[in-house]
Design a protein around this motif. Structure first.
Motif, PDB file in Angstrom:
ATOM      1  N   LEU A 333      16.371  54.326  78.174  1.00  0.00           N
ATOM      2  CA  LEU A 333      16.796  54.595  76.803  1.00  0.00           C
ATOM      3  C   LEU A 333      15.769  55.512  76.157  1.00  0.00           C
ATOM      4  O   LEU A 333      14.586  55.170  76.077  1.00  0.00           O
ATOM      5  N   HIS A 334      16.204  56.684  75.714  1.00  0.00           N
ATOM      6  CA  HIS A 334      15.309  57.691  75.146  1.00  0.00           C
ATOM      7  C   HIS A 334      15.467  57.699  73.626  1.00  0.00           C
ATOM      8  O   HIS A 334      16.585  57.813  73.109  1.00  0.00           O
ATOM      9  N   LEU A 335      14.328  57.597  72.927  1.00  0.00           N
ATOM     10  CA  LEU A 335      14.312  57.656  71.468  1.00  0.00           C
ATOM     11  C   LEU A 335      13.422  58.813  71.038  1.00  0.00           C
ATOM     12  O   LEU A 335      12.349  59.026  71.616  1.00  0.00           O
ATOM     13  N   LEU A 336      13.869  59.539  70.026  1.00  0.00           N
ATOM     14  CA  LEU A 336      13.072  60.619  69.460  1.00  0.00           C
ATOM     15  C   LEU A 336      13.165  60.538  67.938  1.00  0.00           C
ATOM     16  O   LEU A 336      14.263  60.495  67.382  1.00  0.00           O
ATOM     17  N   VAL A 337      12.003  60.491  67.291  1.00  0.00           N
ATOM     18  CA  VAL A 337      11.923  60.484  65.827  1.00  0.00           C
ATOM     19  C   VAL A 337      11.080  61.687  65.418  1.00  0.00           C
ATOM     20  O   VAL A 337       9.918  61.808  65.820  1.00  0.00           O
ATOM     21  N   TRP A 338      11.663  62.582  64.609  1.00  0.00           N
ATOM     22  CA  TRP A 338      11.009  63.838  64.193  1.00  0.00           C
ATOM     23  C   TRP A 338      11.015  63.908  62.670  1.00  0.00           C
ATOM     24  O   TRP A 338      11.975  63.488  62.017  1.00  0.00           O
ATOM     25  N   ASP A 339       9.924  64.423  62.118  1.00  0.00           N
ATOM     26  CA  ASP A 339       9.891  64.667  60.674  1.00  0.00           C
ATOM     27  C   ASP A 339       9.115  65.942  60.391  1.00  0.00           C
ATOM     28  O   ASP A 339       8.308  66.393  61.213  1.00  0.00           O
ATOM     29  N   ASP A 340       9.370  66.546  59.230  1.00  0.00           N
ATOM     30  CA  ASP A 340       8.721  67.804  58.856  1.00  0.00           C
ATOM     31  C   ASP A 340       7.555  67.563  57.901  1.00  0.00           C
ATOM     32  O   ASP A 340       7.226  68.420  57.076  1.00  0.00           O
ATOM     33  N   LEU A 373      -1.940  68.854  62.701  1.00  0.00           N
ATOM     34  CA  LEU A 373      -2.142  68.967  61.255  1.00  0.00           C
ATOM     35  C   LEU A 373      -1.180  70.003  60.677  1.00  0.00           C
ATOM     36  O   LEU A 373      -1.059  71.116  61.205  1.00  0.00           O
ATOM     37  N   GLY A 374      -0.525  69.640  59.610  1.00  0.00           N
ATOM     38  CA  GLY A 374       0.477  70.518  59.024  1.00  0.00           C
ATOM     39  C   GLY A 374       1.877  70.233  59.516  1.00  0.00           C
ATOM     40  O   GLY A 374       2.844  70.811  58.997  1.00  0.00           O
ATOM     41  N   GLY A 375       1.991  69.378  60.540  1.00  0.00           N
ATOM     42  CA  GLY A 375       3.286  68.968  61.052  1.00  0.00           C
ATOM     43  C   GLY A 375       3.889  69.973  62.022  1.00  0.00           C
ATOM     44  O   GLY A 375       3.296  71.019  62.306  1.00  0.00           O
ATOM     45  N   PRO A 376       5.065  69.683  62.537  1.00  0.00           N
ATOM     46  CA  PRO A 376       5.808  68.426  62.363  1.00  0.00           C
ATOM     47  C   PRO A 376       5.288  67.325  63.288  1.00  0.00           C
ATOM     48  O   PRO A 376       4.449  67.578  64.144  1.00  0.00           O
ATOM     49  N   THR A 377       5.802  66.124  63.098  1.00  0.00           N
ATOM     50  CA  THR A 377       5.426  64.978  63.923  1.00  0.00           C
ATOM     51  C   THR A 377       6.622  64.543  64.760  1.00  0.00           C
ATOM     52  O   THR A 377       7.742  64.437  64.239  1.00  0.00           O
ATOM     53  N   THR A 378       6.364  64.317  66.046  1.00  0.00           N
ATOM     54  CA  THR A 378       7.423  63.890  66.956  1.00  0.00           C
ATOM     55  C   THR A 378       6.950  62.660  67.718  1.00  0.00           C
ATOM     56  O   THR A 378       5.857  62.657  68.296  1.00  0.00           O
ATOM     57  N   ILE A 379       7.760  61.635  67.728  1.00  0.00           N
ATOM     58  CA  ILE A 379       7.508  60.424  68.517  1.00  0.00           C
ATOM     59  C   ILE A 379       8.615  60.317  69.554  1.00  0.00           C
ATOM     60  O   ILE A 379       9.797  60.272  69.212  1.00  0.00           O
ATOM     61  N   GLU A 380       8.216  60.306  70.825  1.00  0.00           N
ATOM     62  CA  GLU A 380       9.172  60.171  71.926  1.00  0.00           C
ATOM     63  C   GLU A 380       8.892  58.858  72.646  1.00  0.00           C
ATOM     64  O   GLU A 380       7.766  58.576  73.027  1.00  0.00           O
ATOM     65  N   VAL A 381       9.928  58.095  72.859  1.00  0.00           N
ATOM     66  CA  VAL A 381       9.812  56.780  73.482  1.00  0.00           C
ATOM     67  C   VAL A 381      10.857  56.664  74.591  1.00  0.00           C
ATOM     68  O   VAL A 381      12.010  57.092  74.415  1.00  0.00           O
TER      69      VAL A 381
END
Length: 386
Positions: A333-340, A373-381
């Motif tokens: 199961l692949h999860l990806l959470v991205w924000d700017d 620093l400055g983004g974006p942030t990505t979390i991959e699980v």
């Protein structure tokens, strides 16, 4: 293998381990042979001999050899492996003592070549032309080389001895495999039990405390609307109590959702995550592609990861939008959470991301974080589906 310096404590501990190993190994080997004529005594004595050797490795090398959990009898493979070590150890120790003693002895003899003949140890006290400066220089060069080589030999022989001991005195591959399987099953049971307990708490709160708060808020609201002729202090107290009850009810609902929302059990991740995304204080683009549902434990972990990640974004990232993607590919199961947002998130920066990592590790998943620093942030699980 890191080479210890000749004057370091590690070099002397390795040397002491090798030197002490010979008399200990010879004594235990001789006792093992002597007791071979009395198998019952041998079976009882071998674990004690092994304990002596384990204490030697722990004292000099700081290495602990785990004990073998098997019955002590001649039919057990572990017993014969220990007997083989006690018979093989004297030969390993003999080679080690010979090499290490020769290296340290040669180093001492060579480095003392500059002393006057009467102060030189044998064989330098004899006439070998050592008054010649060139010969003295050669002896000292050889002695220095041996002084640098001796710690390496001591380390190598200590590592060899430790490797043989771990192979014959420690658990075998099959025993380690059984332990790993047992621990995996135990951990899975603990995780399932914890998840079941969270669901029970959610049901109890929903059916008990939450219903009472709803009733209290309704009664206070009714009193607030109908008892308009009360004195101002009384009306203000009722209004304040009504607002506090509504706030407590909201916090309790949020808490219950964080434990294990009922919609997750009934309709799955898509519906549960849709509710989380809708409550976020910024636009969240959600994509869920799951043809077949995973286990309840994995669904609970995935829900917690997305919910906690969006909470962290709202608190720290100053983001204007976010994206969440969940898809299943075979048994993963692949999860990806991205924000700017502003980026700069670190695994050691707070308890939020550490909690995510711990939750992922509990089910043998993997987590990758990218947050310049400055983004974006990505979390991959990635989570195992079974």
């Amino acid at each position: 293998m890191k080479v210890p310096r000749p004057w370091s404590a590690r070099a002397w501990l390795d040397t002491a381990h090798v030197m002490v190993g010979l008399p200990v190994a010879m004594l235990l080997g001789a006792l093992t042979l002597a007791l071979a004529v009395a198998p019952p005594l041998l079976v009882r004595a071998v674990p004690r001999f092994t304990g002596v050797q384990r204490s030697r490795f722990e004292a000099f090398l700081g290495s602990r050899i785990p004990p073998v959990r098997s019955p002590a009898n001649l039919r057990a493979t572990a017993t014969w492996r220990q007997i083989c070590y006690h018979l093989l150890s004297p030969w390993v120790s003999l080679v080690g003592v010979f090499l290490v003693a020769m290296a340290w002895g040669g180093a001492v003899v060579g480095l003392l070549a500059f002393l006057p003949p009467k102060l030189q140890p044998p064989p330098l006290e004899f006439e070998f032309g050592l008054r010649d400066g060139k010969v003295v220089f050669v002896y000292m060069l050889v002695g220095l080389s041996l002084a640098l080589l001796a710690p390496l030999l001591a380390r190598g022989m200590a590592v060899l001895d430790l490797s043989v001991a771990r192979t014959l005195l420690g658990p075998s591959r099959s025993e380690l495999g059984q332990r790993i399987e047992t621990l995996t099953e135990s951990r899975a049971g603990v995780i399932d039990a914890a998840d079941a307990e969270r669901r029970r708490i959610e049901r109890d709160l929903h059916d008990g405390a939450q219903q009472r708060l709803v009733s209290l808020a309704m009664n206070l609201g009714l009193a607030r609307a109908t008892l308009t002729d009360l004195p101002d202090p009384a009306r203000e107290a009722i209004e304040q109590a009504h607002e506090e009850a509504k706030q407590a009810l909201k916090e309790l609902r949020d808490f219950v959702r964080g434990l294990h929302p009922a919609v997750l059990n009934d309709q799955g991740l898509d519906a549960a995550l849709s509710g989380v995304a809708a409550r976020a204080p910024f636009p969240v683009k959600l994509r869920v592609d799951i043809e077949r549902r995973t286990t309840p434990t994995i669904e609970a972990v995935a829900f917690f990861i997305v919910s906690e990640a969006l909470t962290n974004i709202a608190k720290h990232a100053a983001a204007t939008k976010a994206e969440v993607s969940v898809r299943r590919e075979r048994d993963r199961l692949h999860l990806l959470v991205w924000d700017d947002g502003c980026g700069g998130a670190r695994m050691d920066g707070g308890t939020g991301l550490r909690g995510l990592a711990q939750r992922v590790d509990s089910v043998d998943g993997t987590l990758r974080l990218s947050s310049p620093l400055g983004g974006p942030t990505t979390i991959e699980v990635e989570l195992p589906c079974e």
